[in-house]
Design an enzyme around this catalytic site. Structure first.
Site, mmCIF file in Angstrom:
data_model
loop_
_atom_site.group_PDB
_atom_site.id
_atom_site.type_symbol
_atom_site.label_atom_id
_atom_site.label_comp_id
_atom_site.label_asym_id
_atom_site.label_seq_id
_atom_site.Cartn_x
_atom_site.Cartn_y
_atom_site.Cartn_z
ATOM 1 N N CYS A 71 -12.617 2.172 -14.405
ATOM 2 C CA CYS A 71 -12.848 3.227 -14.429
ATOM 3 C C CYS A 71 -11.655 4.428 -14.254
ATOM 4 O O CYS A 71 -10.990 4.897 -13.521
ATOM 5 C CB CYS A 71 -13.793 3.530 -13.106
ATOM 6 S SG CYS A 71 -14.542 5.212 -12.908
ATOM 7 N N GLU A 93 0.556 -1.342 -0.177
ATOM 8 C CA GLU A 93 -0.042 -0.043 0.164
ATOM 9 C C GLU A 93 0.760 1.328 -0.113
ATOM 10 O O GLU A 93 0.621 2.295 -0.782
ATOM 11 C CB GLU A 93 -0.866 -0.039 1.233
ATOM 12 C CG GLU A 93 -2.001 -0.911 0.990
ATOM 13 C CD GLU A 93 -3.116 -0.738 -0.027
ATOM 14 O OE1 GLU A 93 -3.297 0.585 -0.208
ATOM 15 O OE2 GLU A 93 -3.580 -1.622 -0.842
ATOM 16 N N CYS A 132 -18.011 -1.777 -17.277
ATOM 17 C CA CYS A 132 -18.286 -1.591 -15.707
ATOM 18 C C CYS A 132 -19.548 -2.217 -15.448
ATOM 19 O O CYS A 132 -20.453 -2.005 -15.780
ATOM 20 C CB CYS A 132 -18.182 -0.080 -15.536
ATOM 21 S SG CYS A 132 -18.288 0.496 -13.774
ATOM 22 N N CYS A 156 -16.491 2.143 -19.886
ATOM 23 C CA CYS A 156 -17.791 2.160 -19.074
ATOM 24 C C CYS A 156 -18.597 1.047 -19.639
ATOM 25 O O CYS A 156 -19.395 0.551 -18.794
ATOM 26 C CB CYS A 156 -18.642 3.546 -19.531
ATOM 27 S SG CYS A 156 -17.642 4.996 -18.830
ATOM 28 N N CYS A 202 -24.314 4.575 -12.646
ATOM 29 C CA CYS A 202 -23.634 5.525 -12.822
ATOM 30 C C CYS A 202 -23.957 6.746 -13.305
ATOM 31 O O CYS A 202 -24.414 6.798 -14.734
ATOM 32 C CB CYS A 202 -22.351 5.167 -13.572
ATOM 33 S SG CYS A 202 -20.933 6.293 -13.523
#
Length: 350
Positions: A192, A37, A202, A199, A208
């Site tokens: 995204c 991370e 997705c 799109c 959305c």
């Protein structure tokens, strides 16, 4: 879109398409997730993987990292950028070793108290490694939420960030949180994306708002533009055969703890520095200048190369060394320094 529908569709997508074999996902531990991370902050996965693997090979446990010299940590980090991350990583490892007996903490308060760890990173460690119910809000998650719910404004503004945190809390499911949080990061990285989002692929397309209005480019809002100031830095490249003089920067600040060429704001300052050390500057040669851009300013670097006849020159500088081009020592280097050293390795400076 209802939160339950949102999370169900994201989880279904993850089961089919999500990333499940990244190095830090194999035999997951809080230490591995934390390391990944921190490395992934403002850095692409493909760039991080080889660095992560080298770190794990050299520092298989947090105690190994804590016991390592900072120079070695910075050396392994060289090229990854944002070196404060590496310094904080080392400090945090020492804190884990000292305060927690080398066992990575498992509560939010203890993890969030580690240097360089914010709310999202702490949530990622707890959810991805331990399955605990904590939301996350990294850059990818911000983008997915901002577009799906049409959250206007730059996420760097506190009120916008707070809105996105509220949404993240709402859509994070009680079960399967480790899969969901990984899915959100994957969705932002793979589908995204910042430009040219896919799109049609997705799972959130039908709910959305940005997709419905073909307005994805408006979300999230961009950081207000500002003209970056320009500075000039004269780098002094002292060379004796295959040895190059480098000095260690102070622990904090720009390139903190890294080894760099002596740097000056003006050429006359550089020449004065040489004169004070009785170094003959007759053969001082200016090489091709280039620009290095930081987040807050441009640095126009003017390399000044000077061959010297002795290794004794300038060795009263404290944390300094003669860097052997053929047998490089394990020290951290700033990216422009690495670039110039590589140039010197290839032969005559230009």
């Amino acid at each position: 879109m209802q939160a339950s529908q949102f999370s169900a569709q994201v989880l279904d997508w993850y089961d089919k398409y999500g990333r499940k074999t990244l190095p830090w996902q194999i035999n997951k531990t809080p230490y591995k997730v934390w390391l990944s991370e921190v490395m992934l902050q403002q850095t692409q996965v493909t760039t991080v993987i080889p660095y992560f693997e080298r770190f794990m090979a050299r520092f298989p446990t947090v105690t190994d990292l804590a016991n390592a010299p900072l120079d070695e940590v910075l050396h392994l980090w060289t090229g990854l950028g944002y070196y404060a991350r590496a310094r904080n990583l080392h400090k945090a490892a020492q804190q884990v070793a000292t305060l927690h007996g080398g066992e990575f903490p498992q509560t939010f308060a203890e993890i969030a108290a580690l240097p360089g760890v914010g709310r999202s990173t702490a949530g990622a460690i707890l959810s991805l490694a331990l399955g605990k119910h904590y939301p996350i809000l990294d850059g990818n998650v911000k983008r997915v939420l901002a577009r799906c719910y049409a959250v206007s404004g730059w996420p760097g503004k506190k009120e916008v960030e707070n809105t996105l945190w509220t949404l993240s809390e709402q859509v994070t499911p009680a079960r399967g949180v480790e899969r969901f949080n990984q899915a959100m990061m994957d969705l932002g990285a793979m589908v995204c994306t910042r430009s040219k989002p896919k799109c049609t692929l997705c799972p959130l397309q039908n709910g959305c708002i940005a997709a419905a209005h073909e307005s994805w480019s408006r979300y999230p809002g961009k950081k207000p533009k500002q003209t970056l100031p320009e500075r000039t830095g004269y780098f002094l490249l002292l060379q004796h055969n295959q040895e190059i003089f480098l000095a260690q920067r102070p622990p904090s600040g720009l390139w903190g703890g890294l080894y760099c060429f002596p740097q000056f704001a003006r050429e006359d300052e550089l020449r004065e520095w040489l004169a004070q050390r009785h170094v003959n500057a007759d053969n001082l040669t200016q090489l091709n200048a280039f620009r290095h851009t930081f987040s807050h300013f441009h640095l126009d670097i003017v390399p000044m190369w000077l061959p010297v006849s002795s290794l004794d020159a300038c060795m009263d500088e404290g944390s300094a060394l003669w860097y052997n081009l053929a047998q490089p020592p394990s020290v951290g280097l700033a990216a422009p320094v690495e670039r110039l050293l590589q140039q010197l390795r290839t032969g005559a400076p230009v």
